[in-house]
Design an enzyme around this catalytic site. Structure first.
Site, PDB file in Angstrom:
ATOM      1  N   HIS A 201       0.843  -1.197   0.000  1.00  0.00           N
ATOM      2  CA  HIS A 201       0.000   0.000   0.000  1.00  0.00           C
ATOM      3  C   HIS A 201       0.876   1.243   0.000  1.00  0.00           C
ATOM      4  CE1 HIS A 201       1.151  -0.420   4.210  1.00  0.00           C
ATOM      5  NE2 HIS A 201       0.858   0.874   4.380  1.00  0.00           N
ATOM      6  N   ASP A 203       0.934   5.156   1.911  1.00  0.00           N
ATOM      7  CA  ASP A 203       0.320   5.848   3.045  1.00  0.00           C
ATOM      8  C   ASP A 203      -0.406   7.090   2.516  1.00  0.00           C
ATOM      9  OD1 ASP A 203       1.450   3.960   4.695  1.00  0.00           O
ATOM     10  OD2 ASP A 203       3.162   5.213   5.274  1.00  0.00           O
ATOM     11  N   HIS A 258       4.819   0.071  -0.156  1.00  0.00           N
ATOM     12  CA  HIS A 258       5.622  -0.741   0.758  1.00  0.00           C
ATOM     13  C   HIS A 258       4.760  -1.850   1.340  1.00  0.00           C
ATOM     14  CE1 HIS A 258       3.873   2.641   2.980  1.00  0.00           C
ATOM     15  NE2 HIS A 258       3.876   1.879   4.057  1.00  0.00           N
ATOM     16  N   ARG A 268       8.622  -9.069  14.768  1.00  0.00           N
ATOM     17  CA  ARG A 268       8.983  -7.704  14.358  1.00  0.00           C
ATOM     18  C   ARG A 268       8.044  -6.736  15.055  1.00  0.00           C
ATOM     19  NH1 ARG A 268      10.995  -4.244  10.107  1.00  0.00           N
ATOM     20  NH2 ARG A 268       9.431  -2.633   9.713  1.00  0.00           N
TER      21      ARG A 268
HETATM   22  C1  GA4 Z   1      -2.348   2.758   5.601  1.00  0.00           C
HETATM   23  C2  GA4 Z   1      -1.492   3.714   6.458  1.00  0.00           C
HETATM   24  C3  GA4 Z   1      -1.906   3.705   7.937  1.00  0.00           C
HETATM   25  O1  GA4 Z   1      -1.468   2.494   8.558  1.00  0.00           O
HETATM   26  C4  GA4 Z   1      -3.449   3.825   8.095  1.00  0.00           C
HETATM   27  C5  GA4 Z   1      -4.057   2.602   7.426  1.00  0.00           C
HETATM   28  C6  GA4 Z   1      -5.577   2.431   7.506  1.00  0.00           C
HETATM   29  C7  GA4 Z   1      -5.988   1.520   8.677  1.00  0.00           C
HETATM   30  O2  GA4 Z   1      -5.255   0.602   9.030  1.00  0.00           O
HETATM   31  O3  GA4 Z   1      -7.094   1.733   9.182  1.00  0.00           O
HETATM   32  C8  GA4 Z   1      -6.003   1.876   6.121  1.00  0.00           C
HETATM   33  C9  GA4 Z   1      -4.773   2.071   5.184  1.00  0.00           C
HETATM   34  C10 GA4 Z   1      -3.832   2.955   5.968  1.00  0.00           C
HETATM   35  C11 GA4 Z   1      -5.155   2.690   3.830  1.00  0.00           C
HETATM   36  C12 GA4 Z   1      -6.465   2.103   3.216  1.00  0.00           C
HETATM   37  C13 GA4 Z   1      -7.499   1.742   4.292  1.00  0.00           C
HETATM   38  C14 GA4 Z   1      -7.237   2.556   5.550  1.00  0.00           C
HETATM   39  C15 GA4 Z   1      -6.450   0.433   6.069  1.00  0.00           C
HETATM   40  C16 GA4 Z   1      -7.186   0.362   4.785  1.00  0.00           C
HETATM   41  C17 GA4 Z   1      -7.468  -0.763   4.144  1.00  0.00           C
HETATM   42  C18 GA4 Z   1      -3.837   4.038   9.548  1.00  0.00           C
HETATM   43  C19 GA4 Z   1      -3.957   4.900   7.177  1.00  0.00           C
HETATM   44  O4  GA4 Z   1      -4.153   6.067   7.429  1.00  0.00           O
HETATM   45  O5  GA4 Z   1      -4.220   4.360   5.918  1.00  0.00           O
END
Ligand code: GA4
Length: 325
Positions: A201, A203, A258, A268
């Site tokens: 994904h 960020d 990443h 980890r």
């Molecule tokens: C990815 C980056 C951060 O960890 C996060 C994630 C969020 C979550 O875990 O709730 C998301 C992911 C993240 C992007 C798409 C959506 C939302 C899980 C998911 C499938 C906290 C964020 O801001 O976006």
């Protein structure tokens, strides 16, 4: 996390790995104490959307203590940890990531940064954990600002705090995450398959600051789509460019894809500070970086983008919906 004897393949994702994992030596390195840090940051964000930071001035000891507290929390009985969950979006989460069916070999705590979390963390020395978390979060915010100011300097744009003011704002929508990837000894590490801990994904935020223990697993995708393994280093920080910074630089910086692979031997633990702007902030290319060029993106607020992320799957190209064709 309830350790399964063999992760069931319908739920978890595996990636084929025809070659043994080798660590890349090409990860950009930025020494924050050197005068060329600003230009190196810009180059790293253009080429990789990712870099490692050394000489950051943050002492190792409190980070190790926070790490021990986090390990202590994750070693509690499942029923105790579940009292802090489910992650909705904040709190303790186990295997499930987000709301749309993503699953990983992971358990985590997702926390706000501007409020004290109100769920219980029983069994832990709660005050110590809270205190260490609070100090760590403020150290991360400070370091984020330093890095973002260097970035603006390197890009030769004014004012210098054009990015950092979004993180310093008291309404900044930053989040903090502690990820625990238990060792998975049953993993057929050498059979050419790797179990996904956290799926690929980008960020959504501006930048993210990651620190982990000395366990491998973190990988970034290069511009050609290949994956490289980032050598773990518990004394350094790793910076990811997020989607919002990609938009603010009109695509000059690219958010880095990443993922994390589960480890067969060692657990980890990583801690990530995601620097988000205030919800009402309009995310659009900075005029000083446009130089007569068209914006590549339709304008949106952080609130709109964040909402759209929660409707997406982890691996989706979320910015795709906002690109001008
Ligand atoms: C990815 C980056 C951060 O960890 C996060 C994630 C969020 C979550 O875990 O709730 C998301 C992911 C993240 C992007 C798409 C959506 C939302 C899980 C998911 C499938 C906290 C964020 O801001 O976006």
């Amino acid at each position: 996390m309830v350790l399964l004897s063999k992760p069931s393949s319908e739920q978890y994702t595996y990636v084929r790995n025809n070659m043994p994992i080798t660590f890349s030596s090409s990860i950009p390195l930025v020494d924050l104490s050197k005068p060329d840090a600003n230009s190196l940051i810009v180059k790293a964000c253009e080429d990789f959307g990712f870099f490692k930071v050394i000489n950051h001035g943050i002492p190792l000891e409190p980070m190790s203590q926070l790490e021990s507290q986090a390990f202590k929390f994750f070693s509690l009985p499942q029923s105790e940890k579940d009292k802090a969950g489910p992650a909705n979006p904040f709190g303790y989460g186990n295997k499930r990531i987000g709301l749309n069916g993503d699953v990983g070999w992971i358990e985590y705590l997702l926390l706000t940064t501007n409020q004290e979390h109100n769920f219980s963390l029983h069994g832990n020395d709660i005050n110590k954990f809270r205190c260490l978390l609070k100090d760590y979060k403020s150290a991360m915010r400070k370091m984020a600002c330093e890095i973002l100011d260097l970035m603006a300097e390197g890009l030769k744009i004014q004012p210098k705090n054009v990015f950092s003011k979004l993180v310093m704002d008291k309404e900044s929508d930053s989040v903090f995450r502690v990820n625990h990837y238990p060792a998975c000894p049953e993993l057929a590490i050498n059979s050419g398959e790797n179990l996904i801990g956290f799926g690929e994904h980008t960020d959504p935020q501006i930048i993210s600051i990651l620190r982990s223990n000395n366990t491998s697993g973190f990988q970034i995708s290069l511009r050609d789509g290949s994956w490289i393994s980032v050598p773990p280093d518990h004394s350094s920080f790793f910076i990811n460019v997020g989607d919002s910074l990609q938009v603010m630089t009109n695509g000059r910086f690219k958010s880095v894809r990443h993922r994390v692979l589960a480890n067969g031997i060692d657990p980890r633990l990583s801690m990530i500070y995601f620097c988000g702007p205030p919800l009402s902030e309009k995310i659009a290319p900075l005029p000083s970086l446009m130089k007569g060029k068209e914006s590549l993106y339709k304008e949106f607020t952080w609130f709109e983008y964040k909402n759209s992320t929660y409707g997406s799957r982890l691996a989706d190209n979320r910015l795709g919906n906002y690109e001008r064709i």
